[in-house]
Design an enzyme around this catalytic site. Structure first.
Site, PDB file in Angstrom:
ATOM      1  CG  ASN A   1      38.960  32.027  16.448  1.00  0.00           C
ATOM      2  OD1 ASN A   1      38.638  33.100  15.965  1.00  0.00           O
ATOM      3  ND2 ASN A   1      38.239  30.940  16.255  1.00  0.00           N
TER       4      ASN A   1
ATOM      5  CG  ASN B   1      34.262  29.408  22.690  1.00  0.00           C
ATOM      6  OD1 ASN B   1      33.753  28.905  21.677  1.00  0.00           O
ATOM      7  ND2 ASN B   1      35.474  29.954  22.699  1.00  0.00           N
TER       8      ASN B   1
ATOM      9  CD  GLU C   1      37.693  29.277  19.835  1.00  0.00           C
ATOM     10  OE1 GLU C   1      38.777  29.456  19.254  1.00  0.00           O
ATOM     11  OE2 GLU C   1      37.573  29.308  21.077  1.00  0.00           O
TER      12      GLU C   1
ATOM     13  CD  GLU D   1      38.776  31.907  24.391  1.00  0.00           C
ATOM     14  OE1 GLU D   1      39.873  31.708  23.837  1.00  0.00           O
ATOM     15  OE2 GLU D   1      37.898  31.034  24.458  1.00  0.00           O
TER      16      GLU D   1
ATOM     17  CE  LYS E   1      38.537  27.501  24.344  1.00  0.00           C
ATOM     18  NZ  LYS E   1      38.946  28.672  23.497  1.00  0.00           N
TER      19      LYS E   1
ATOM     20  CB  CYS F   1      40.298  26.887  20.610  1.00  0.00           C
ATOM     21  SG  CYS F   1      41.667  27.871  20.028  1.00  0.00           S
TER      22      CYS F   1
HETATM   23  N1  ING Z   1      43.236  30.341  21.484  1.00  0.00           N
HETATM   24  C1  ING Z   1      44.557  29.887  21.771  1.00  0.00           C
HETATM   25  C2  ING Z   1      44.695  28.374  21.723  1.00  0.00           C
HETATM   26  O1  ING Z   1      44.678  27.676  22.723  1.00  0.00           O
HETATM   27  C3  ING Z   1      46.525  29.938  23.272  1.00  0.00           C
HETATM   28  C4  ING Z   1      45.124  30.461  23.017  1.00  0.00           C
HETATM   29  C5  ING Z   1      47.486  29.897  22.238  1.00  0.00           C
HETATM   30  C6  ING Z   1      46.833  29.467  24.508  1.00  0.00           C
HETATM   31  C7  ING Z   1      48.777  29.378  22.501  1.00  0.00           C
HETATM   32  C8  ING Z   1      48.113  28.944  24.785  1.00  0.00           C
HETATM   33  C9  ING Z   1      49.097  28.925  23.767  1.00  0.00           C
HETATM   34  O2  ING Z   1      44.929  27.908  20.599  1.00  0.00           O
HETATM   35  C10 ING Z   1      42.035  29.941  21.977  1.00  0.00           C
HETATM   36  N2  ING Z   1      40.946  30.586  21.490  1.00  0.00           N
HETATM   37  O3  ING Z   1      41.936  29.074  22.817  1.00  0.00           O
END
Ligand code: ING
Length: 314
Positions: free
Chosen positions: A196, A109, A47, A145, A126, A171
């Site tokens: 990411n 995105n 991503e 985001e 996204k 993601c």
């Molecule tokens: N990053 C993370 C993801 O969903 C996240 C944000 C991490 C949300 C862990 C909830 C728990 O992997 C992106 N860019 O979506």
């Protein structure tokens, strides 16, 4: 009969805030060449693969727009398209898309699927944007985001490509079973996902091993429950002071991880993916026509989030 697609997950290590696109593209081309030497038909990048994960900062409009691509391919990404065509490989690329639609400037995105001839055969934007839209000073780092991107407006398409049915998620989408299932209902055989993912939660402590577990749990479940290959590719490592999860993986339709990155740097992992490997699951355990009972799933009452038996709406 088998329909083998040799897939390479091209994990990227950290990208510095001021790293020029040309330098990143050069790293991506080196990974593409290694993938081609290992007989890859398709190279999957993360991503937002062209820049650092800029939603970790509160930026003004000009600073933020510097991380977007106004054309794809543009002058700085054209060498990647040219190399892919010369090597005869297809690729997936995640990037920040700046576009004009109906006279409006839009920001998404985005991920694209490019075939072996260099043509963009698919685009996905996204849908599940995590984080927040306003600066939250209590966070160790931001996750803005919702500030920089609109929710994707292209749905969850599946394309005939590389001899099979290919879909893309980005993601956070991988954490939502509905996203996988919409692809599954279209017969998807290969799902490409860049991510990411910070190893730590910016708000509250969460042990890093749990982040890694949830990453693979989401992708393995999505693969198995839809009888599809899933390729998850990280932007990894300590990037601008924030540790980003690695763990890029190629997951079989049975949910087994068949290849996994070991580093948090630029790294290529490769697997020969037989697109027919999901056929038995799709015809038996996850034969949607035979076993799914949507009429019993009830009415999801958006306002309350309650799932009520049909006919019992409040
Ligand atoms: N990053 C993370 C993801 O969903 C996240 C944000 C991490 C949300 C862990 C909830 C728990 O992997 C992106 N860019 O979506």
């Amino acid at each position: 009969m088998s329909r083998i697609v040799t897939v390479a997950a091209a994990q990227l290590g950290p990208i510095a805030r001021d790293e020029p696109r040309a330098a990143v593209v050069a790293r991506m081309i080196a990974l593409m060449r290694e993938a081609a030497e290992r007989s890859a038909d398709l190279v999957v990048y993360p991503e937002l693969a062209l820049t650092t994960f800029f939603p970790r900062w509160l930026l003004d409009d000009a600073e933020a727009d510097a991380f977007f691509e106004a054309e794809m391919p543009g002058p700085e990404t054209r060498p990647l398209f040219d190399e892919a065509a010369a090597l005869g490989v297809g690729f997936h690329l995640g990037y920040a898309e700046l576009t004009r639609e109906e006279g409006e400037t839009r920001r998404f995105n985005t991920a694209i699927l490019v075939d072996k001839a260099g043509a963009v055969v698919g685009k996905y934007r996204k849908v599940h944007l995590p984080g927040h839209a306003e600066h939250e000073p209590e966070r160790e780092f931001q996750h803005l985001e919702k500030r920089y991107f609109e929710v994707g407006n292209l749905g969850f398409p599946v394309w005939e490509a590389l001899g099979g049915r290919v879909g893309m998620l980005i993601c956070n989408d991988r954490r939502w079973p509905e996203a996988f299932r919409v692809l599954g209902l279209q017969g998807v055989e290969l799902v490409l996902i860049g991510y990411n993912t910070p190893t730590l939660n910016g708000l509250a402590f969460e042990p890093p091993h749990r982040r890694a577990f949830h990453n693979h749990l989401s992708m393995q479940a999505g693969a198995y429950q839809n009888g599809a290959w899933v390729v998850g590719v990280a932007k990894a490592g300590r990037e601008e002071g924030v540790d980003m999860l690695g763990g890029s993986a190629i997951v079989s339709p049975n949910g087994e991880i068949v290849a996994q990155a070991r580093s948090v740097d630029d790294e290529v992992i490769v697997a020969a993916c037989d697109l027919d490997d999901g056929a038995f699951l799709k015809s038996s355990t996850f034969n949607f026509a035979a076993h799914r009972r949507t009429e019993h799933y009830g009415l999801i009452v958006e306002t309350t989030g309650l799932v009520l038996p049909r006919g019992k709406a409040p």
